[in-house]
Design an enzyme around this catalytic site. Structure first.
Site, short mmCIF file in Angstrom:
data_model
loop_
_atom_site.label_atom_id
_atom_site.label_comp_id
_atom_site.label_asym_id
_atom_site.label_seq_id
_atom_site.Cartn_x
_atom_site.Cartn_y
_atom_site.Cartn_z
N PHE A 12 0.83 -1.22 0.00
CA PHE A 12 0.00 0.00 0.00
C PHE A 12 0.87 1.27 0.00
N ILE A 61 13.00 -10.62 2.33
CA ILE A 61 14.03 -10.00 3.18
C ILE A 61 14.51 -10.95 4.29
N ALA A 83 9.09 -2.86 3.78
CA ALA A 83 8.56 -4.23 3.76
C ALA A 83 8.27 -4.68 5.19
N THR A 131 6.10 2.90 12.71
CA THR A 131 4.70 3.20 13.02
C THR A 131 4.57 3.89 14.38
N ASP A 132 3.47 4.61 14.56
CA ASP A 132 3.22 5.23 15.87
C ASP A 132 2.85 4.19 16.93
N GLU A 133 2.51 2.96 16.49
CA GLU A 133 2.05 1.96 17.46
C GLU A 133 3.15 1.53 18.43
N TYR A 156 2.42 -7.16 16.54
CA TYR A 156 2.86 -6.31 15.42
C TYR A 156 3.72 -5.16 15.93
N SER A 159 7.07 -6.18 17.22
CA SER A 159 8.05 -6.50 16.18
C SER A 159 8.58 -5.23 15.52
N LYS A 160 7.71 -4.24 15.31
CA LYS A 160 8.18 -2.97 14.72
C LYS A 160 9.12 -2.25 15.71
N ASN A 185 -2.03 6.20 11.27
CA ASN A 185 -2.82 5.39 10.33
C ASN A 185 -2.94 6.05 8.96
N GLY A 289 -6.38 -6.99 23.35
CA GLY A 289 -5.38 -5.97 23.68
C GLY A 289 -5.50 -4.70 22.85
N HIS A 290 -6.70 -4.39 22.42
CA HIS A 290 -6.96 -3.28 21.49
C HIS A 290 -6.47 -1.92 22.03
P1 NAD Z 1 1.36 -3.57 3.33
O1 NAD Z 1 1.04 -4.77 4.15
O2 NAD Z 1 0.32 -2.99 2.46
O3 NAD Z 1 2.62 -3.88 2.40
C1 NAD Z 1 3.74 -4.58 2.86
C2 NAD Z 1 4.57 -4.98 1.65
O4 NAD Z 1 5.72 -5.68 2.13
C3 NAD Z 1 3.85 -5.92 0.69
O5 NAD Z 1 4.06 -5.52 -0.64
C4 NAD Z 1 4.50 -7.27 0.95
O6 NAD Z 1 4.49 -8.13 -0.18
C5 NAD Z 1 5.90 -6.87 1.36
N1 NAD Z 1 6.53 -7.89 2.21
C6 NAD Z 1 6.00 -8.49 3.31
N2 NAD Z 1 6.85 -9.39 3.80
C7 NAD Z 1 7.97 -9.34 3.01
C8 NAD Z 1 9.20 -10.04 3.01
N3 NAD Z 1 9.46 -10.98 3.94
N4 NAD Z 1 10.12 -9.72 2.08
C9 NAD Z 1 9.86 -8.78 1.14
N5 NAD Z 1 8.69 -8.11 1.07
C10 NAD Z 1 7.76 -8.39 2.00
O7 NAD Z 1 1.92 -2.51 4.36
P2 NAD Z 1 1.75 -0.91 4.40
O8 NAD Z 1 0.49 -0.59 5.09
O9 NAD Z 1 2.02 -0.37 3.06
O10 NAD Z 1 2.95 -0.55 5.38
C11 NAD Z 1 4.27 -0.32 4.87
C12 NAD Z 1 5.19 0.02 6.00
O11 NAD Z 1 4.73 1.20 6.66
C13 NAD Z 1 5.28 -1.05 7.08
O12 NAD Z 1 6.62 -1.11 7.54
C14 NAD Z 1 4.36 -0.56 8.18
O13 NAD Z 1 4.78 -1.03 9.44
C15 NAD Z 1 4.54 0.94 8.06
N6 NAD Z 1 3.38 1.76 8.47
C16 NAD Z 1 2.13 1.49 8.00
C17 NAD Z 1 1.06 2.33 8.37
C18 NAD Z 1 -0.35 2.11 7.85
O14 NAD Z 1 -1.27 2.79 8.30
N7 NAD Z 1 -0.57 1.21 6.90
C19 NAD Z 1 1.29 3.40 9.23
C20 NAD Z 1 2.59 3.63 9.72
C21 NAD Z 1 3.63 2.81 9.32
O1 DAU Z 2 -1.10 3.52 13.53
C1 DAU Z 2 -0.41 3.00 12.43
C2 DAU Z 2 -0.88 1.59 12.16
O2 DAU Z 2 -2.21 1.70 11.66
C3 DAU Z 2 0.02 0.83 11.19
O3 DAU Z 2 1.28 0.67 11.76
C4 DAU Z 2 -0.59 -0.53 10.85
O4 DAU Z 2 0.20 -1.17 9.87
C5 DAU Z 2 -1.98 -0.32 10.32
O5 DAU Z 2 -2.58 -1.58 10.08
C6 DAU Z 2 -2.84 0.48 11.30
O6 DAU Z 2 -3.14 -0.29 12.50
P1 DAU Z 2 -4.62 -0.28 13.15
O7 DAU Z 2 -4.75 -1.52 13.94
O8 DAU Z 2 -4.92 1.02 13.80
O9 DAU Z 2 -5.51 -0.35 11.79
P2 DAU Z 2 -6.79 -1.20 11.37
O10 DAU Z 2 -7.23 -0.66 10.05
O11 DAU Z 2 -6.57 -2.66 11.49
O12 DAU Z 2 -7.86 -0.77 12.46
C7 DAU Z 2 -8.21 0.58 12.68
C8 DAU Z 2 -9.18 0.61 13.84
O13 DAU Z 2 -10.42 -0.03 13.43
C9 DAU Z 2 -8.70 -0.16 15.06
O14 DAU Z 2 -9.11 0.52 16.23
C10 DAU Z 2 -9.43 -1.50 14.96
C11 DAU Z 2 -10.73 -1.14 14.27
N1 DAU Z 2 -11.30 -2.21 13.41
C12 DAU Z 2 -10.52 -2.73 12.45
C13 DAU Z 2 -10.99 -3.74 11.64
C14 DAU Z 2 -10.11 -4.36 10.58
C15 DAU Z 2 -12.62 -2.61 13.58
O15 DAU Z 2 -13.35 -2.08 14.43
N2 DAU Z 2 -13.11 -3.61 12.77
C16 DAU Z 2 -12.34 -4.20 11.82
O16 DAU Z 2 -12.83 -5.12 11.12
#
Ligand code: NAD
Ligand code: DAU
Length: 350
Positions: A12, A61, A83, A131-133, A156, A159-160, A185, A289-290
């Site tokens: 993404f 990786i 990744a 991530t902020d998490e 998650y 690990s981050k 997010n 653990g939400h």
């Molecule tokens: P995503 O899950 O959409 O994409 C992850 C990508 O990494 C995928 O293309 C997947 O194929 C690749 N990948 C996974 N495991 C791999 C491996 N072992 N080797 C090589 N490639 C691999 O994730 P995203 O939401 O785009 O998040 C990207 C980064 O940003 C992550 O590090 C995530 O922790 C961080 N992040 C995400 C958010 C969010 O809201 N989505 C917010 C803050 C930080």
């Molecule tokens: O804060 C950054 C993080 O945001 C990133 O590091 C993560 O990769 C990304 O997945 C995201 O984590 P969240 O857990 O906040 O995102 P998610 O979209 O899974 O959920 C957002 C909120 O919605 C959370 O409070 C849980 C709730 N939720 C989520 C799903 C999937 C629901 O209530 N129902 C659902 O089905």
């Protein structure tokens, strides 16, 4: 020509970062390394795949020999590392997948970069996207600062957090030049429909229940994905080596308010009577653990690097919904096959 390795570029956020760098910097050779897990999708990048400054590398990786090999072959000057296994719910079901990719994978990249760069670290950079998490869960009205102590609460985020610590440890121990950013997010085009917004979009469209965890009172701080990609560009080019930058939209929503807004916009877009989609809201068992609230203080990146979000949330949400509506094939493709099984496992017994 600078050679930049972007990991996770088929996902993404990574796909938006790859597109921005390929289009904006014709003097960079961009290598996109991705394993193409369920979350990786080359359809996210069809518009730039034949650009001369873009190369796709399919690989894992976690595979140290493979990673060492591509560093030796391509002699990267910098890494932007995205990744990861990224979904909290999946980390609750399969924590070890997160340890392998997020921790071991990051250390493999650090080792390969160290080996290649150790004779001369000047002009090299390992940019780790986090991530902020990692800061934990807020239970008052404060914000996460770059100095907030780490307190990860899910497999998650643990690990981050671990990967962030390794990145900083490599700087301290081996003088690896690093920069880290921690973002809130993201939402926008190409997000896999396991995350809240695209999952609920898809369910509304298909008249399926909207599974709200707990009471829907959890708070998240939402940022449009292109604004995150622009922030990554700024941190990469203007960020100070060794520093951390928090990235966020100052845009907090309770889940239930956000879901109601989504329902309202979807009613309008789909020509449904107002209130129709809200009827799909179903409260289900809470996530284990939400985390209650995340909120980023983004003042450092705003004042030091001049970055700011470009979109108001309502505008970004509208653009996002329009993108999904115009890209039905994309969402149909990613919700066929293994997605159905994931959905059943995750939601049927809730
Ligand atoms: P995503 O899950 O959409 O994409 C992850 C990508 O990494 C995928 O293309 C997947 O194929 C690749 N990948 C996974 N495991 C791999 C491996 N072992 N080797 C090589 N490639 C691999 O994730 P995203 O939401 O785009 O998040 C990207 C980064 O940003 C992550 O590090 C995530 O922790 C961080 N992040 C995400 C958010 C969010 O809201 N989505 C917010 C803050 C930080
Ligand atoms: O804060 C950054 C993080 O945001 C990133 O590091 C993560 O990769 C990304 O997945 C995201 O984590 P969240 O857990 O906040 O995102 P998610 O979209 O899974 O959920 C957002 C909120 O919605 C959370 O409070 C849980 C709730 N939720 C989520 C799903 C999937 C629901 O209530 N129902 C659902 O089905």
């Amino acid at each position: 020509m600078k050679k930049i390795l972007i990991t996770g570029g088929a996902g993404f956020i990574g796909s938006h970062v790859v597109r921005l760098f390929v289009n904006k910097y014709s003097d960079y050779q961009i290598f996109n390394l991705d394993k193409l897990t369920y979350a990786g999708n080359l359809a996210n990048l069809t518009d730039i795949e034949s650009q001369p400054n873009y190369t796709f590398l399919k690989g894992d990786i976690v595979d140290a020999a493979y990673i060492n090999g591509i560093f030796a072959e391509h002699q990267f000057d910098a890494v932007i590392h995205l990744a990861a296994e990224s979904h909290v719910d999946r980390s609750i079901t399969n924590p070890l997948d997160f340890v392998f990719t997020n921790v071991v994978g990051t250390v493999n990249l650090l080792n390969a970069a160290k080996e290649l760069w150790k004779a001369d670290f000047s002009d090299k950079l390992f940019y780790h996207v986090s991530t902020d998490e990692v800061y934990g869960s807020l239970h008052d009205d404060s914000f996460f600062l770059e100095t907030t102590p780490y307190d990860p609460q899910s497999p998650y985020s643990a690990s981050k957090a671990s990967s962030d610590h390794f990145v900083r440890a490599y700087r301290n121990t081996y003088k690896m030049p690093v920069v880290v950013s921690n973002c809130s997010n993201n939402y926008g085009p190409n997000q896999f429909p396991e995350k809240l917004l695209p999952l609920f979009y898809n369910n509304i469209k298909n008249n399926k229940p909207l599974p709200v965890y707990g009471k829907g009172e959890n708070v998240r701080d939402w940022l449009y994905v292109l604004d995150h990609a622009r922030a990554i560009d700024d941190v990469f080019h203007k960020g100070k080596e060794g520093e951390t930058y928090n990235i966020g939209g100052f845009n907090e929503w309770t889940n239930i308010d956000l879901i109601k807004l989504l329902c309202k916009v979807m009613d309008r877009k789909l020509g449904r009577a107002e209130g129709e989609s809200e009827k799909l809201i179903t409260y289900v068992t809470d996530r284990a653990g939400h985390d209650l609230r995340y909120a980023i203080d983004a003042n450092k990146i705003m004042t030091e690097l001049g970055w700011k979000p470009s979109l108001q949330f309502e505008e970004g949400l509208e653009k996002t919904i329009d993108w999904y509506l115009a890209n039905e094939t994309w969402i149909d493709n990613v919700t066929s096959g293994s997605y159905q099984k994931y959905y059943e496992n995750q939601y049927t017994a809730r």
